[in-house]
Design an enzyme around this catalytic site. Structure first.
Site, PDB file in Angstrom:
ATOM      1  NE  ARG A  30      -1.441   4.636   6.890  1.00 10.13           N
ATOM      2  CZ  ARG A  30      -2.681   4.187   7.054  1.00 10.13           C
ATOM      3  NH1 ARG A  30      -3.577   4.326   6.106  1.00 10.13           N
ATOM      4  NH2 ARG A  30      -3.024   3.586   8.165  1.00 10.13           N
ATOM      5  NE  ARG A  69      -2.572   0.289  11.535  1.00  7.37           N
ATOM      6  CZ  ARG A  69      -2.595   0.370  10.208  1.00  7.37           C
ATOM      7  NH1 ARG A  69      -1.584  -0.081   9.487  1.00  7.37           N
ATOM      8  NH2 ARG A  69      -3.620   0.908   9.601  1.00  7.37           N
ATOM      9  NE  ARG A 102      -2.687   0.864   3.619  1.00  8.27           N
ATOM     10  CZ  ARG A 102      -3.667   0.662   4.493  1.00  8.27           C
ATOM     11  NH1 ARG A 102      -4.924   0.592   4.090  1.00  8.27           N
ATOM     12  NH2 ARG A 102      -3.385   0.495   5.760  1.00  8.27           N
TER      13      ARG A 102
HETATM   14  P1  AMP Z   1      -6.356   4.031   9.754  1.00  7.16           P
HETATM   15  O1  AMP Z   1      -5.895   4.898   8.642  1.00  7.16           O
HETATM   16  O2  AMP Z   1      -7.849   3.976   9.877  1.00  7.16           O
HETATM   17  O3  AMP Z   1      -5.743   2.663   9.750  1.00  7.16           O
HETATM   18  O4  AMP Z   1      -5.855   4.742  11.099  1.00  7.16           O
HETATM   19  C1  AMP Z   1      -4.486   4.961  11.355  1.00  7.16           C
HETATM   20  C2  AMP Z   1      -4.265   5.130  12.841  1.00  7.16           C
HETATM   21  O5  AMP Z   1      -5.006   6.255  13.324  1.00  7.16           O
HETATM   22  C3  AMP Z   1      -4.738   3.966  13.697  1.00  7.16           C
HETATM   23  O6  AMP Z   1      -3.784   2.915  13.765  1.00  7.16           O
HETATM   24  C4  AMP Z   1      -4.923   4.655  15.039  1.00  7.16           C
HETATM   25  O7  AMP Z   1      -3.677   4.904  15.671  1.00  7.16           O
HETATM   26  C5  AMP Z   1      -5.502   5.991  14.634  1.00  7.16           C
HETATM   27  N1  AMP Z   1      -6.979   5.914  14.576  1.00  7.16           N
HETATM   28  C6  AMP Z   1      -7.760   6.021  13.471  1.00  7.16           C
HETATM   29  N2  AMP Z   1      -9.058   5.879  13.772  1.00  7.16           N
HETATM   30  C7  AMP Z   1      -9.099   5.658  15.121  1.00  7.16           C
HETATM   31  C8  AMP Z   1     -10.145   5.400  16.048  1.00  7.16           C
HETATM   32  N3  AMP Z   1     -11.437   5.325  15.655  1.00  7.16           N
HETATM   33  N4  AMP Z   1      -9.809   5.244  17.339  1.00  7.16           N
HETATM   34  C9  AMP Z   1      -8.539   5.319  17.752  1.00  7.16           C
HETATM   35  N5  AMP Z   1      -7.499   5.513  16.937  1.00  7.16           N
HETATM   36  C10 AMP Z   1      -7.764   5.689  15.624  1.00  7.16           C
END
Ligand code: AMP
Length: 211
Positions: free
Chosen positions: A156, A167, A123
């Site tokens: 990322r 994650r 990605r």
């Molecule tokens: P994502 O792009 O959705 O994978 O989000 C990247 C990172 O942002 C995650 O690994 C968390 O550290 C943080 N994050 C995003 N959405 C949330 C959420 N709803 N609650 C807590 N942390 C979040």
């Protein structure tokens, strides 16, 4: 009215399908991950606080995240509906969301672990507009350059192997239980997201959602 959330492990394709659905329905795609990355880029107080958690692959505390979403959903462009991607991620966020708005659809994207690893491994994302590409499945026309805005494409930090493992563990422990929570409300639609062609998965979601 389409007030929907997309639930799925990292690499299920939430952001990719959301980009198709936002065009189709004319409702905003709200990604908490993208909002945090934007805040980090702009070095806002929220960004400074969130960065430490995100870089380690941990969740940002619920209080911060819920406030961010609450403020976003109050904006006028959400009146006709919205696509939430990456929120809620914990039961307590789901309970908080219940108080903020009424959901109409919960789309659960089911995907095998081997597919996840392949997808996240390749990605790449645009630093400027957050568009997502994949080194082999969905390459940009010009290497390292976003097709949509010409921005720089990057991997990322939290897509690196150690952070991915953390994650995924968090997804299984904290986010997967949300399916039970929303099943009780009869909102969940399950979609097979193993198909490598994003448009085909998006078409299945559109069938479930209707016009
Ligand atoms: P994502 O792009 O959705 O994978 O989000 C990247 C990172 O942002 C995650 O690994 C968390 O550290 C943080 N994050 C995003 N959405 C949330 C959420 N709803 N609650 C807590 N942390 C979040």
């Amino acid at each position: 009215m389409k007030n929907m959330i997309l639930i799925g492990a990292q690499g299920a394709g939430k952001g990719t399908y959301a980009a198709i659905l936002t065009k189709k329905y004319g409702i905003p795609h709200i990604s908490t991950g993208d909002m945090f990355r934007e805040a980090i880029k702009n070095q806002t107080p929220l960004g400074v606080e969130a960065k430490g958690y995100i870089d380690k692959g941990q969740l940002v505390p619920d209080a911060l995240t819920v406030k961010l979403v609450d403020e976003r959903l109050k904006k006028p462009d959400c009146k006709k509906g919205f696509i939430l991607d990456g929120f809620p991620r914990t039961l307590s966020q789901a309970e908080a969301l219940d108080k903020i708005t009424k959901l109409t659809h919960v789309i659960f994207l089911e995907v095998r672990e081997s597919v996840i690893m392949q997808r996240i491994g390749g990605r790449i994302q645009c630093r400027k507009c957050s568009a997502i590409f994949h080194k082999t499945n969905m390459p940009p026309k010009k290497e390292g350059v976003c097709d949509k805005c010409g921005g720089e494409l990057y991997t990322r930090d939290d897509d690196k192997p150690e952070a991915i493992k953390k994650r995924l563990a968090i997804f299984h422990e904290q986010t997967a239980p949300l399916i039970g929570f929303y099943d009780k409300k009869k909102l969940v639609k399950r979609i097979d997201a193993n198909n490598p062609v994003p448009q085909q998965v998006a078409d299945e979601i559109i069938q479930v959602l209707g016009e």
